[in-house]
Design a protein around this motif. Structure first.
Motif, PDB file in Angstrom:
ATOM      1  N   ILE A  93      -6.056   0.698   3.412  1.00 44.88           N
ATOM      2  CA  ILE A  93      -5.531   1.282   2.171  1.00 44.88           C
ATOM      3  C   ILE A  93      -4.341   2.162   2.527  1.00 44.88           C
ATOM      4  O   ILE A  93      -4.424   3.032   3.399  1.00 44.88           O
ATOM      5  CB  ILE A  93      -6.605   2.104   1.438  1.00 44.88           C
ATOM      6  N   VAL A  94      -3.222   1.905   1.867  1.00 46.08           N
ATOM      7  CA  VAL A  94      -2.000   2.678   2.097  1.00 46.08           C
ATOM      8  C   VAL A  94      -1.707   3.457   0.820  1.00 46.08           C
ATOM      9  O   VAL A  94      -1.596   2.882  -0.268  1.00 46.08           O
ATOM     10  CB  VAL A  94      -0.815   1.741   2.440  1.00 46.08           C
ATOM     11  N   HIS A 116      -0.608  10.118  -6.265  1.00 49.69           N
ATOM     12  CA  HIS A 116      -0.432   9.001  -5.343  1.00 49.69           C
ATOM     13  C   HIS A 116      -1.146   7.766  -5.898  1.00 49.69           C
ATOM     14  O   HIS A 116      -2.048   7.863  -6.718  1.00 49.69           O
ATOM     15  CB  HIS A 116      -0.931   9.339  -3.945  1.00 49.69           C
ATOM     16  N   SER A 117      -0.696   6.631  -5.436  1.00 47.62           N
ATOM     17  CA  SER A 117      -1.288   5.344  -5.786  1.00 47.62           C
ATOM     18  C   SER A 117      -1.673   4.652  -4.486  1.00 47.62           C
ATOM     19  O   SER A 117      -1.161   4.999  -3.425  1.00 47.62           O
ATOM     20  CB  SER A 117      -0.282   4.502  -6.573  1.00 47.62           C
ATOM     21  N   SER A 118      -2.562   3.723  -4.577  1.00 52.62           N
ATOM     22  CA  SER A 118      -3.043   3.076  -3.353  1.00 52.62           C
ATOM     23  C   SER A 118      -2.743   1.578  -3.366  1.00 52.62           C
ATOM     24  O   SER A 118      -2.912   0.912  -4.384  1.00 52.62           O
ATOM     25  CB  SER A 118      -4.550   3.270  -3.217  1.00 52.62           C
ATOM     26  N   LEU A 119      -2.294   1.086  -2.222  1.00 53.42           N
ATOM     27  CA  LEU A 119      -2.142  -0.345  -2.004  1.00 53.42           C
ATOM     28  C   LEU A 119      -3.327  -0.793  -1.157  1.00 53.42           C
ATOM     29  O   LEU A 119      -3.518  -0.309  -0.041  1.00 53.42           O
ATOM     30  CB  LEU A 119      -0.829  -0.660  -1.274  1.00 53.42           C
ATOM     31  N   ALA A 120      -4.138  -1.707  -1.690  1.00 49.60           N
ATOM     32  CA  ALA A 120      -5.364  -2.128  -1.005  1.00 49.60           C
ATOM     33  C   ALA A 120      -5.131  -3.470  -0.314  1.00 49.60           C
ATOM     34  O   ALA A 120      -5.465  -4.531  -0.853  1.00 49.60           O
ATOM     35  CB  ALA A 120      -6.515  -2.203  -1.996  1.00 49.60           C
ATOM     36  N   PHE A 121      -4.568  -3.430   0.877  1.00 48.47           N
ATOM     37  CA  PHE A 121      -4.315  -4.657   1.620  1.00 48.47           C
ATOM     38  C   PHE A 121      -5.619  -5.332   2.059  1.00 48.47           C
ATOM     39  O   PHE A 121      -5.687  -6.545   2.203  1.00 48.47           O
ATOM     40  CB  PHE A 121      -3.423  -4.378   2.830  1.00 48.47           C
ATOM     41  N   GLY A 122      -6.649  -4.543   2.287  1.00 46.20           N
ATOM     42  CA  GLY A 122      -7.939  -5.100   2.678  1.00 46.20           C
ATOM     43  C   GLY A 122      -8.523  -6.002   1.608  1.00 46.20           C
ATOM     44  O   GLY A 122      -9.124  -7.038   1.907  1.00 46.20           O
ATOM     45  N   THR A 123      -8.345  -5.638   0.344  1.00 50.49           N
ATOM     46  CA  THR A 123      -8.832  -6.467  -0.758  1.00 50.49           C
ATOM     47  C   THR A 123      -8.112  -7.811  -0.772  1.00 50.49           C
ATOM     48  O   THR A 123      -8.739  -8.858  -0.969  1.00 50.49           O
ATOM     49  CB  THR A 123      -8.618  -5.737  -2.103  1.00 50.49           C
ATOM     50  N   ILE A 124      -6.819  -7.788  -0.530  1.00 54.95           N
ATOM     51  CA  ILE A 124      -6.041  -9.032  -0.492  1.00 54.95           C
ATOM     52  C   ILE A 124      -6.491  -9.902   0.674  1.00 54.95           C
ATOM     53  O   ILE A 124      -6.697 -11.107   0.525  1.00 54.95           O
ATOM     54  CB  ILE A 124      -4.534  -8.717  -0.396  1.00 54.95           C
ATOM     55  N   ILE A 125      -6.668  -9.285   1.835  1.00 54.65           N
ATOM     56  CA  ILE A 125      -7.126 -10.037   3.006  1.00 54.65           C
ATOM     57  C   ILE A 125      -8.513 -10.625   2.752  1.00 54.65           C
ATOM     58  O   ILE A 125      -8.798 -11.761   3.115  1.00 54.65           O
ATOM     59  CB  ILE A 125      -7.098  -9.145   4.266  1.00 54.65           C
TER      60      ILE A 125
END
Length: 142
Positions: free
Chosen positions: A57-58, A67-76
């Protein structure tokens, strides 16, 4: 009206699609179990997170100061689920069916007498129909 509906339902593509949806739903349960029982523990060990949705999570700042979060783990995780389902469908359904089709075609080819010409393909038949229609619609020559 009912005859048209019956013809539509009994078409091979519709039945194949219905089977694919049912099998896909069944494979989803298997893939979910694999992800929860195998992949999530690996992610937990590698990223110190309980599952992929909590990993990678970035946080990025917003205009309002939060702040907002980018959830790269969810995409992966979604990509892994898709690839797992696609692999199971391919290796359990598509590959064996292609093998059966090839064997049936080889048997059919072996049963065809040598002197008999092969049946025309769909493309050849459609080209022939096109040429006949073109000839019929051509204006008469004076």
């Amino acid at each position: 009206m009912l005859k048209g509906f019956r013809d539509f339902i009994l078409r091979g593509n519709v039945i194949d699609l219905a089977v694919a949806v049912v099998i896909g739903a069944a494979f989803t349960a298997i893939v979910t179990a694999v992800v929860q029982g195998f992949i999530n523990p690996l992610i937990s060990a590698l990223f110190n997170a309980s599952d992929l949705s909590k990993a990678l999570i970035v946080k990025i700042p917003t205009v309002s100061g939060g702040h907002s979060s980018l959830a790269f783990g969810t995409i992966i995780g979604a990509i892994i689920n898709f690839l797992a389902v696609a692999a199971v469908v391919y290796f359990v359904m598509v590959m064996p069916m292609n093998h059966v089709k090839d064997r049936l075609q080889a048997r059919k080819d072996a049963e065809t007498p040598e002197g008999e010409p092969p049946a025309p393909t769909d493309v050849e038949l459609l080209a022939e129909i096109r040429d006949l229609l073109r000839e019929q619609n051509r204006p008469p020559q004076l």
